[in-house]
Design a protein around this motif. Structure first.
Motif, PDB file in Angstrom:
ATOM      1  N   MET A   1       0.809  -1.217   0.000  1.00  0.00           N
ATOM      2  CA  MET A   1       0.000   0.000   0.000  1.00  0.00           C
ATOM      3  C   MET A   1       0.847   1.274   0.000  1.00  0.00           C
ATOM      4  O   MET A   1       0.335   2.342  -0.295  1.00  0.00           O
ATOM      5  CB  MET A   1      -0.935   0.017   1.208  1.00  0.00           C
ATOM      6  CG  MET A   1      -2.135  -0.898   1.091  1.00  0.00           C
ATOM      7  SD  MET A   1      -3.164  -0.635  -0.379  1.00  0.00           S
ATOM      8  CE  MET A   1      -3.696   1.041  -0.198  1.00  0.00           C
ATOM      9  N   VAL A   2       2.110   1.165   0.375  1.00  0.00           N
ATOM     10  CA  VAL A   2       2.950   2.375   0.424  1.00  0.00           C
ATOM     11  C   VAL A   2       3.013   3.024  -0.952  1.00  0.00           C
ATOM     12  O   VAL A   2       2.842   4.246  -1.093  1.00  0.00           O
ATOM     13  CB  VAL A   2       4.362   2.043   0.943  1.00  0.00           C
ATOM     14  CG1 VAL A   2       5.244   3.282   0.875  1.00  0.00           C
ATOM     15  CG2 VAL A   2       4.303   1.531   2.367  1.00  0.00           C
ATOM     16  N   LYS A   3       3.251   2.209  -1.982  1.00  0.00           N
ATOM     17  CA  LYS A   3       3.323   2.756  -3.338  1.00  0.00           C
ATOM     18  C   LYS A   3       1.988   3.374  -3.743  1.00  0.00           C
ATOM     19  O   LYS A   3       1.947   4.460  -4.335  1.00  0.00           O
ATOM     20  CB  LYS A   3       3.715   1.658  -4.324  1.00  0.00           C
ATOM     21  CG  LYS A   3       3.780   2.135  -5.775  1.00  0.00           C
ATOM     22  CD  LYS A   3       4.167   0.999  -6.707  1.00  0.00           C
ATOM     23  CE  LYS A   3       4.149   1.447  -8.164  1.00  0.00           C
ATOM     24  NZ  LYS A   3       4.513   0.341  -9.094  1.00  0.00           N
ATOM     25  N   GLN A   4       0.876   2.705  -3.437  1.00  0.00           N
ATOM     26  CA  GLN A   4      -0.441   3.221  -3.796  1.00  0.00           C
ATOM     27  C   GLN A   4      -0.706   4.571  -3.123  1.00  0.00           C
ATOM     28  O   GLN A   4      -1.201   5.516  -3.751  1.00  0.00           O
ATOM     29  CB  GLN A   4      -1.517   2.220  -3.364  1.00  0.00           C
ATOM     30  CG  GLN A   4      -1.469   0.888  -4.094  1.00  0.00           C
ATOM     31  CD  GLN A   4      -2.098   0.962  -5.471  1.00  0.00           C
ATOM     32  OE1 GLN A   4      -3.288   1.183  -5.608  1.00  0.00           O
ATOM     33  NE2 GLN A   4      -1.288   0.795  -6.497  1.00  0.00           N
ATOM     34  N   VAL A   5      -0.364   4.669  -1.838  1.00  0.00           N
ATOM     35  CA  VAL A   5      -0.578   5.918  -1.104  1.00  0.00           C
ATOM     36  C   VAL A   5       0.345   7.013  -1.623  1.00  0.00           C
ATOM     37  O   VAL A   5      -0.068   8.163  -1.790  1.00  0.00           O
ATOM     38  CB  VAL A   5      -0.363   5.693   0.409  1.00  0.00           C
ATOM     39  CG1 VAL A   5      -0.395   7.009   1.162  1.00  0.00           C
ATOM     40  CG2 VAL A   5      -1.429   4.752   0.959  1.00  0.00           C
ATOM     41  N   HIS A   6       1.600   6.649  -1.881  1.00  0.00           N
ATOM     42  CA  HIS A   6       2.565   7.632  -2.401  1.00  0.00           C
ATOM     43  C   HIS A   6       2.087   8.198  -3.734  1.00  0.00           C
ATOM     44  O   HIS A   6       2.115   9.412  -3.959  1.00  0.00           O
ATOM     45  CB  HIS A   6       3.932   6.961  -2.550  1.00  0.00           C
ATOM     46  CG  HIS A   6       5.058   7.904  -2.807  1.00  0.00           C
ATOM     47  ND1 HIS A   6       6.369   7.483  -2.906  1.00  0.00           N
ATOM     48  CD2 HIS A   6       5.095   9.250  -3.008  1.00  0.00           C
ATOM     49  CE1 HIS A   6       7.148   8.523  -3.133  1.00  0.00           C
ATOM     50  NE2 HIS A   6       6.400   9.610  -3.217  1.00  0.00           N
ATOM     51  N   PHE A 159       8.219  11.429   0.005  1.00  0.00           N
ATOM     52  CA  PHE A 159       7.116  10.992   0.863  1.00  0.00           C
ATOM     53  C   PHE A 159       7.579  10.771   2.299  1.00  0.00           C
ATOM     54  O   PHE A 159       7.199   9.800   2.956  1.00  0.00           O
ATOM     55  CB  PHE A 159       6.444   9.737   0.310  1.00  0.00           C
ATOM     56  CG  PHE A 159       5.003   9.615   0.742  1.00  0.00           C
ATOM     57  CD1 PHE A 159       4.124  10.675   0.588  1.00  0.00           C
ATOM     58  CD2 PHE A 159       4.530   8.440   1.303  1.00  0.00           C
ATOM     59  CE1 PHE A 159       2.792  10.567   0.998  1.00  0.00           C
ATOM     60  CE2 PHE A 159       3.198   8.314   1.714  1.00  0.00           C
ATOM     61  CZ  PHE A 159       2.337   9.387   1.561  1.00  0.00           C
ATOM     62  N   ASP A 160       8.419  11.690   2.785  1.00  0.00           N
ATOM     63  CA  ASP A 160       8.840  11.627   4.178  1.00  0.00           C
ATOM     64  C   ASP A 160       8.183  12.747   4.970  1.00  0.00           C
ATOM     65  O   ASP A 160       8.060  13.871   4.502  1.00  0.00           O
ATOM     66  CB  ASP A 160      10.369  11.701   4.302  1.00  0.00           C
ATOM     67  CG  ASP A 160      10.962  12.940   3.656  1.00  0.00           C
ATOM     68  OD1 ASP A 160      10.382  13.440   2.673  1.00  0.00           O
ATOM     69  OD2 ASP A 160      12.002  13.424   4.134  1.00  0.00           O
ATOM     70  N   GLY A 174      17.917  18.253   9.961  1.00  0.00           N
ATOM     71  CA  GLY A 174      16.730  17.691   9.330  1.00  0.00           C
ATOM     72  C   GLY A 174      16.402  16.357   9.974  1.00  0.00           C
ATOM     73  O   GLY A 174      17.315  15.556  10.220  1.00  0.00           O
ATOM     74  N   PHE A 175      15.159  16.129  10.302  1.00  0.00           N
ATOM     75  CA  PHE A 175      14.784  14.822  10.852  1.00  0.00           C
ATOM     76  C   PHE A 175      13.381  14.475  10.396  1.00  0.00           C
ATOM     77  O   PHE A 175      12.593  15.348  10.022  1.00  0.00           O
ATOM     78  CB  PHE A 175      14.905  14.780  12.374  1.00  0.00           C
ATOM     79  CG  PHE A 175      14.101  15.799  13.133  1.00  0.00           C
ATOM     80  CD1 PHE A 175      12.798  15.543  13.528  1.00  0.00           C
ATOM     81  CD2 PHE A 175      14.667  17.018  13.479  1.00  0.00           C
ATOM     82  CE1 PHE A 175      12.074  16.473  14.252  1.00  0.00           C
ATOM     83  CE2 PHE A 175      13.948  17.953  14.210  1.00  0.00           C
ATOM     84  CZ  PHE A 175      12.646  17.693  14.592  1.00  0.00           C
ATOM     85  N   GLY A 176      13.093  13.168  10.396  1.00  0.00           N
ATOM     86  CA  GLY A 176      11.790  12.780   9.905  1.00  0.00           C
ATOM     87  C   GLY A 176      11.548  11.292   9.933  1.00  0.00           C
ATOM     88  O   GLY A 176      12.305  10.519  10.533  1.00  0.00           O
ATOM     89  N   LEU A 177      10.475  10.914   9.256  1.00  0.00           N
ATOM     90  CA  LEU A 177      10.067   9.520   9.086  1.00  0.00           C
ATOM     91  C   LEU A 177      10.012   9.258   7.590  1.00  0.00           C
ATOM     92  O   LEU A 177       9.236   9.902   6.870  1.00  0.00           O
ATOM     93  CB  LEU A 177       8.697   9.280   9.716  1.00  0.00           C
ATOM     94  CG  LEU A 177       8.053   7.915   9.449  1.00  0.00           C
ATOM     95  CD1 LEU A 177       8.817   6.806  10.158  1.00  0.00           C
ATOM     96  CD2 LEU A 177       6.583   7.924   9.885  1.00  0.00           C
ATOM     97  N   ALA A 178      10.833   8.328   7.126  1.00  0.00           N
ATOM     98  CA  ALA A 178      10.910   8.025   5.695  1.00  0.00           C
ATOM     99  C   ALA A 178      10.265   6.680   5.392  1.00  0.00           C
ATOM    100  O   ALA A 178      10.221   5.784   6.245  1.00  0.00           O
ATOM    101  CB  ALA A 178      12.373   8.009   5.244  1.00  0.00           C
TER     102      ALA A 178
END
Length: 246
Positions: A1-6, A159-160, A174-178
């Motif tokens: 689903m990651v690709k679909q959502v992206h 998409f992060d 810089g920080f995040g969720l990838a």
């Protein structure tokens, strides 16, 4: 689903490109996350508050303003059908023309008109939502405790969900969720430091109590996100940021 959502999120980026005045840092294309609704949303697209959103609860696009909320389920819909719906909403609600034209690359091909979306797993959508929730909460906590400021936004090309903040004259962080990528095959938290355009070297940093340092081409702290709770994510971010600020 990651690709679909992206891929579905790119329609929101397209709305930013189509309807918002271009910003030098490209931030007109980025997207917000709502923990309450579990929706990705554009910046306001009009003076009356029109927005295009993507619901991870229903895997639907939503056109909304204070007067209406129109939902368009994506499961089984083609790329052409989605573009046609957005164009119709844009014309009737803000009198503008929607153009799906992105100026950056994605990690997979752009969809053709007959490409269709598929709701492969509601459980996976829920997992992605939960990770964004943890990310947003932990990032907000760290910014407050570190006395730093930044918007928390999702950048559509990578998409992060992340932040970028100036800690001092010689250090930006810089920080995040990838999402899973060529670096790590799982969602992961990261922290990077920069002095101007140069990455801060990490090879001599003390080992982290949770997560690890990347020391090759990419210099950063990383932590696989699967199974990580908010307090652990917050501790990881705090420890890595402290190392960069030393």
């Amino acid at each position: 689903m990651v690709k679909q959502v992206h891929l579905a999120a790119q329609y929101l980026a397209g709305a930013g490109i189509s309807f918002i005045k271009k910003r030098d840092d490209d931030s007109h294309t980025n997207i917000g996350w709502s923990k309450d609704s579990h929706e990705l949303s554009t910046w306001p697209l009009s003076d009356k508050g029109d927005q295009l959103s993507l619901s991870l609860k229903t895997f639907s696009l939503i056109w909304s303003n204070p007067e209406k909320r129109i939902e368009f389920p994506l499961n089984g819909k083609s790329h052409l059908e989605v573009k046609t719906w957005i164009k119709s909403q844009a014309k009737s609600n803000i009198g503008m023309i929607y153009i799906y034209h992105l100026h950056y690359e994605l990690p997979y091909p752009f969809p053709s008109d007959d490409s269709t979306f598929k709701l492969e797993s509601k459980a996976e959508l829920s997992r992605i939502s939960g990770l964004f929730d943890i990310g947003q909460s932990s990032f907000a906590t760290v910014l407050k405790k570190q006395e730093l400021t930044s918007d928390l936004r999702i950048w559509p090309h990578h998409f992060d969900l992340g932040a970028y903040t100036v800690a001092s004259e010689s250090l930006s962080i810089g920080f995040g969720l990838a999402v899973p990528d060529s670096a790590i095959d799982d969602f992961y938290f990261y922290v990077s430091g920069y002095n101007g355009d140069d990455s801060v070297e990490t090879k001599n940093f003390k080992a982290l109590s949770i997560g690890e340092w990347q020391t090759a081409e990419w210099k950063a702290a990383t932590l696989r996100a699967t199974g990580v709770k908010e307090d652990s994510a917050t501790n990881f971010l705090t420890e890595a940021i402290h190392a960069f600020r030393q």
